[in-house]
Design an enzyme around this catalytic site. Structure first.
Site, PDB file in Angstrom:
ATOM      1  N   ASN B  77       0.830  -1.203   0.000  1.00  0.00           N
ATOM      2  CA  ASN B  77       0.000   0.000   0.000  1.00  0.00           C
ATOM      3  C   ASN B  77       0.857   1.242   0.000  1.00  0.00           C
ATOM      4  O   ASN B  77       1.999   1.237   0.440  1.00  0.00           O
ATOM      5  CB  ASN B  77      -0.930   0.008   1.217  1.00  0.00           C
ATOM      6  N   CYS B 139       6.533   3.313   8.836  1.00  0.00           N
ATOM      7  CA  CYS B 139       5.884   3.559   7.548  1.00  0.00           C
ATOM      8  C   CYS B 139       6.927   3.892   6.487  1.00  0.00           C
ATOM      9  O   CYS B 139       7.677   4.847   6.609  1.00  0.00           O
ATOM     10  CB  CYS B 139       4.875   4.703   7.700  1.00  0.00           C
ATOM     11  N   ASN B 204       6.646  -3.557  10.658  1.00  0.00           N
ATOM     12  CA  ASN B 204       5.870  -2.697   9.782  1.00  0.00           C
ATOM     13  C   ASN B 204       6.077  -3.245   8.364  1.00  0.00           C
ATOM     14  O   ASN B 204       6.685  -4.294   8.182  1.00  0.00           O
ATOM     15  CB  ASN B 204       6.334  -1.242   9.911  1.00  0.00           C
ATOM     16  N   CYS B 347       2.253 -42.660  -2.154  1.00  0.00           N
ATOM     17  CA  CYS B 347       2.828 -42.011  -3.340  1.00  0.00           C
ATOM     18  C   CYS B 347       1.835 -42.038  -4.504  1.00  0.00           C
ATOM     19  O   CYS B 347       1.245 -43.079  -4.809  1.00  0.00           O
ATOM     20  CB  CYS B 347       4.113 -42.728  -3.743  1.00  0.00           C
ATOM     21  N   CYS B 357      15.145 -33.584  -7.005  1.00  0.00           N
ATOM     22  CA  CYS B 357      16.405 -34.148  -6.517  1.00  0.00           C
ATOM     23  C   CYS B 357      17.386 -34.337  -7.665  1.00  0.00           C
ATOM     24  O   CYS B 357      18.564 -33.995  -7.556  1.00  0.00           O
ATOM     25  CB  CYS B 357      16.143 -35.476  -5.810  1.00  0.00           C
ATOM     26  N   CYS B 383      18.194 -33.255   2.624  1.00  0.00           N
ATOM     27  CA  CYS B 383      17.991 -31.808   2.472  1.00  0.00           C
ATOM     28  C   CYS B 383      16.547 -31.385   2.692  1.00  0.00           C
ATOM     29  O   CYS B 383      16.254 -30.240   2.950  1.00  0.00           O
ATOM     30  CB  CYS B 383      18.481 -31.353   1.111  1.00  0.00           C
TER      31      CYS B 383
END
Lengths: 446, 435
Positions: B77, B139, B204, B347, B357, B383
């Site tokens: 905004n 702000c 903020n 699966c 992968c 990972c």
């Protein structure tokens, strides 16, 4: 007894105008309404973009489905359409008539995961409609080769083959027996699957590539011969489909009111005014494939009071998919399994049809001896078609034998679509026509 | 039902869900609706100094990032502080507070960085009966160009100075709202603490351009062919906000400083996560702007149900509970070894784990001709990417290897005891572990 003024489903015999025009219009509206762009975006987002996606493998034309769906998701349905058309120039019709529930959507991992696949067919339609709405043809021809190819049959196989050949710079003449191009797309599928004259519009759009001439009213063996085509052209592709209809092996099968389902469907598709199209009060369709379902459902939609689809084997052996079976049931068609026609009764005109119940013993169908009679004013045969013209080529399983990409037993002659072995599906015909075209191209310029 | 009553800086509210200083709290009408809907408190839209109010643009103020079904993932905004006269706001605040004495009402303030300006406004805010003030040092647009908002929040010395003025001229709690548009959030937090702040609130909004209009070649929201950066908020900023909250909560110099958590809180779970990281309460804006005030009902019911399930009787039972488990990378246990495991029953064979992968990680997933995907333990570094990209929840999980087992990737025996980088032989600065 045909009357243009008959009204209501209860009028006996075969009569037109059983229901009013407005209801007919509604009945024959688009089976699957088109997506609006937001619906398409939401539907597209469901695609997982699978690795080596099973849907691509399941598609006879191997369209890169995850890619085109992602292109829809990113706001480019026309680019998505080009991805589709690169593999399948009749992607618009295939989006409408493909039994996706037994092809790409059956293979979709979300079908396995939750019984609700990505709606690939509807997404394909969204993409192809978007591009075709512009009326621009997305491909350009290669430099002219000076080679000329004859294609027999302007159905899916012939059109697909012709288009690919034209893209490669060859000049193509298509010989088509019927007054209009499109083959079964134009004459052989239910009207609600290709509304607003889509088949004809698609052919016109496809011809936008240029270099293709269609000669209507020219049937192989009647108006033209393979010999003359071979003499006049550098190559020939046969895609003329199956011209014959299997007969009904039952006593009294020659009575009036016993008709071919394919003729009924063709007449319906070519009718400008469905209120003038007669249909029986009691209709019985014999068969278990898509043609049987299309004839049964459309009979019901035309206003037949009672429509029965009678199949000699069990539900699981039906050629029509479960989706088609459910569609028929939802329209009020009664599905009757394990019944084989034995006799058509009536005084000149069919009044009743008699079936014998069957069961399978070691895969062989046997009658049980028990019979049942159904009232019938109209009986449709939909028990398969056969090759009516082989032009002297070798056959395999009642069709034109081919090896590899549609090579027939004769040098310089290729074939594809329903006249060759394999599943009789639009999408299969498109793949065969395309692959034959590539092989022809290799042979001509390679 | 667990008790959601929250005491923040001595300000009690019936629940920890406050509306942040923003458009939803700009006037009496909205705030009354919010309280009727059940919000525990509001931070009134930022007040400016006496005199002609600021003006806003007259074109679009908000830009957005959408998910597929136009789900709002983030908004930015370019709206400024309240554009209504100070007197009107103060009168309305007094009326609302008088009618809702059990709810928290905080006045957000942004006036020029001069002692006189703060000295002038603070007594007037005091008169409203507001429970405290929040200093808008965050702000990032418009006001910053005038030396206020984030222009102050980016200079710790200014934060400390202004906070001290406020503590001098105002005797109720002072909350300092921090901008995330800095490199180390602990510095402004420490400055606020040094200035005597009772709490900090964060984050903020984040400097952002949400999208570029490729026809007009200008950022959105577009004002007559031009755009400017706006402040980004909503679910997309939550991870950034939570890290900043945790940094303040665990730093030795700022630890214990009360925090009001802000940043993309949309559900009870978001709130619970912020509070587990040390936030004493939370402030919400984008969720309300997206769904309306009723959204608080889900937050209240959800937090309460979760507390019941866990046996927490008050919010104090879980506030800050996750803070001890937020640590530096160097203290993570390098002897903790896991391997991905794929549940073949669950699966659906999409192959996303394989693509991720094979293409982008460690080539630790095998794919068979029939699309069976299996983990290669001798390649898997655990990972977690396969877990993250798998569309099926709990289909791929990380399984811990037991001590004594041999990790097929390294060939080493998994050790039972904790060991981290500080003592690792590859670390040039490693200190020998005590024998």
């Amino acid at each position: 007894m045909t009357s243009r003024h008959a009204t209501g489903p209860h009028i006996p015999g075969i009569a037109a105008g059983r229901i009013d025009a407005a209801t007919l219009h509604e009945n024959f509206a688009d089976l699957h309404a088109a997506y609006d762009p937001h619906e398409a975006a939401v539907a597209a987002d469901r695609c997982y973009f699978c690795h080596d996606a099973p849907c691509i493998t399941a598609c006879p034309t191997a369209i890169d489905i995850p890619l085109f769906i992602r292109q829809i998701a990113t706001g480019q349905p026309e680019a998505a359409a080009k991805t589709i058309f690169e593999q399948n120039i009749l992607g618009g019709m295939c989006a409408r008539v493909c039994p996706t529930e037994t092809l790409c959507e059956e293979a979709c991992v979300r079908e396995a995961a939750e019984g609700k696949p990505v709606e690939i067919g509807r997404l394909q339609r969204h993409a192809t409609d978007s591009l075709m709405a512009r009326q621009g043809h997305p491909f350009a021809r290669a430099a002219a080769t000076g080679k000329r190819v004859a294609v027999v049959g302007a159905g899916p196989a012939g059109l697909s083959c012709a288009h690919r050949l034209a893209m490669h710079g060859h000049d193509v003449t298509i010989y088509e027996a019927k007054p209009r191009a499109g083959g079964l797309n134009e004459y052989g599928i239910a009207a609600y699957k290709a509304t607003n004259d889509f088949a004809a519009r698609e052919v016109e759009w496809l011809l936008g590539i240029g270099g293709i001439t269609i000669e209507n009213g020219k049937a192989l063996g009647r108006d033209i011969t393979l010999e003359s085509l071979r003499a006049d052209y550098d190559a020939v592709f046969l895609g003329h489909g199956l011209g014959g209809v299997n007969g009904l092996d039952a006593e009294g099968a020659d009575r009036a009111g016993v008709e071919d389902a394919v003729d009924f469907i063709a007449t319906l598709r070519q009718s400008d005014d469905l209120t003038s199209l007669p249909v029986g009060r009691h209709v019985v369709v014999i068969g278990g494939g898509m043609t049987a379902v299309d004839a049964a459902v459309q009979s019901k939609l035309l206003g037949a009071e009672e429509v029965t689809l009678a199949y000699r084997r069990g539900r699981d052996r039906m050629g029509a998919s479960r989706f088609e079976q459910d569609l028929a049931a939802s329209k009020g068609v009664r599905l009757l399994f394990n019944v084989a026609p034995r006799a058509v009764h009536g005084n000149g005109t069919v009044r009743e049809i008699e079936f014998e119940y069957t069961h399978e013993v070691d895969g062989r169908l046997q009658g049980t001896g028990e019979t049942v009679r159904l009232p019938a004013d109209q009986v449709f045969r939909a028990i398969g078609q056969n090759l009516s013209e082989d032009a002297g080529l070798d056959r395999a399983g009642g069709k034109i034998a081919v090896t590899g990409p549609g090579r027939t037993s004769m040098q310089g002659v290729w074939a594809g679509g329903d006249c060759t072995p394999g599943e009789d599906l639009t999408v299969v015909a498109v793949a065969e026509g395309r692959d034959a075209a590539e092989d022809i191209n290799d042979a001509l310029v390679g | 039902m667990a008790d959601l009553t929250t005491d923040f800086l001595g300000i009690t509210s019936p629940n920890p869900f406050w509306l942040a200083s923003a458009p939803p709290t700009d006037k009496e009408y909205n705030v009354r609706r919010a309280f009727e809907a059940g919000w525990g408190g509001v931070v009134w839209k930022t007040l400016g100094a006496e005199g002609p109010p600021v003006v806003n643009v007259n074109g679009p103020r908000y830009g957005v990032i959408h998910g597929a079904d136009r789900r709002v993932l983030g908004i930015n905004n370019i709206e400024l502080i309240t554009d209504r006269p100070l007197e009107v706001n103060l009168e309305e605040m007094a009326r609302v507070k008088a009618d809702y004495p059990d709810r928290a009402l905080i006045a957000s303030i942004m006036v020029p960085c001069e002692e006189a300006a703060w000295k002038a406004i603070l007594p007037r805010v005091m008169e409203t009966g507001a429970d405290g003030i929040e200093l808008n040092f965050g702000c990032p647009h418009g006001m910053a160009e005038r030396g206020m908002g984030s222009a102050v929040g980016q200079v710790p010395e200014y934060i400390e100075m202004v906070t001290r003025w406020c503590k001098t001229y105002y005797d109720r709690p002072v909350i300092v709202k921090l901008t995330p548009n800095i490199t180390d959030i602990r510095k402004p937090a420490l400055a606020a603490k040094n200035g005597g702040a009772d709490a900090v609130s964060l984050i903020n909004t984040i400097n952002s351009i949400t999208s570029v209009n490729l026809d007009a070649m200008a950022p959105e929201p577009m004002i007559d062919g031009k755009g400017t950066h706006g402040g980004y908020c909503g679910p997309a900023v939550k991870p950034i906000a939570m890290n900043m909250v945790a940094e303040i909560a665990r730093d030795p110099e700022t630890r214990g400083l009360p925090i009001s958590g802000i940043g993309g809180i949309t559900t009870w779970r978001d709130a619970a996560e912020f509070m587990a990281l040390g936030a004493g309460n939370v402030q919400v804006c984008t969720a309300a702007m997206t769904y309306g005030f009723k959204i608080v009902e889900e937050m209240k019911r959800g937090l309460s149900a979760w507390m019941d399930e866990k046996g927490y009787r008050s919010t104090h039972d879980f506030i800050g509970r996750a803070v001890p488990n937020v640590t530096d990378w160097q203290y993570l246990n390098l002897n903790y070894v896991t391997k991905a495991q794929i549940d073949q029953e669950a699966c659906i064979k999409c192959g996303r784990c394989y693509a991720a992968c094979e293409d982008t990680s460690h080539q630790a997933i095998a794919m068979s001709a029939d699309r069976t995907f299996t983990v290669k333990d001798d390649e898997c570094v655990a990972c977690n990417l396969c877990v993250d990209v798998c569309p099926v929840e709990n289909c791929i999980t990380m399984q811990e290897m037991a001590a004594g087992a041999v990790d097929p990737r390294t060939g080493k025996v998994v050790q039972d005891q904790y060991a981290n980088w500080t003592s690792h032989p590859n670390n040039p600065a490693a200190v020998q572990a005590a024998e």
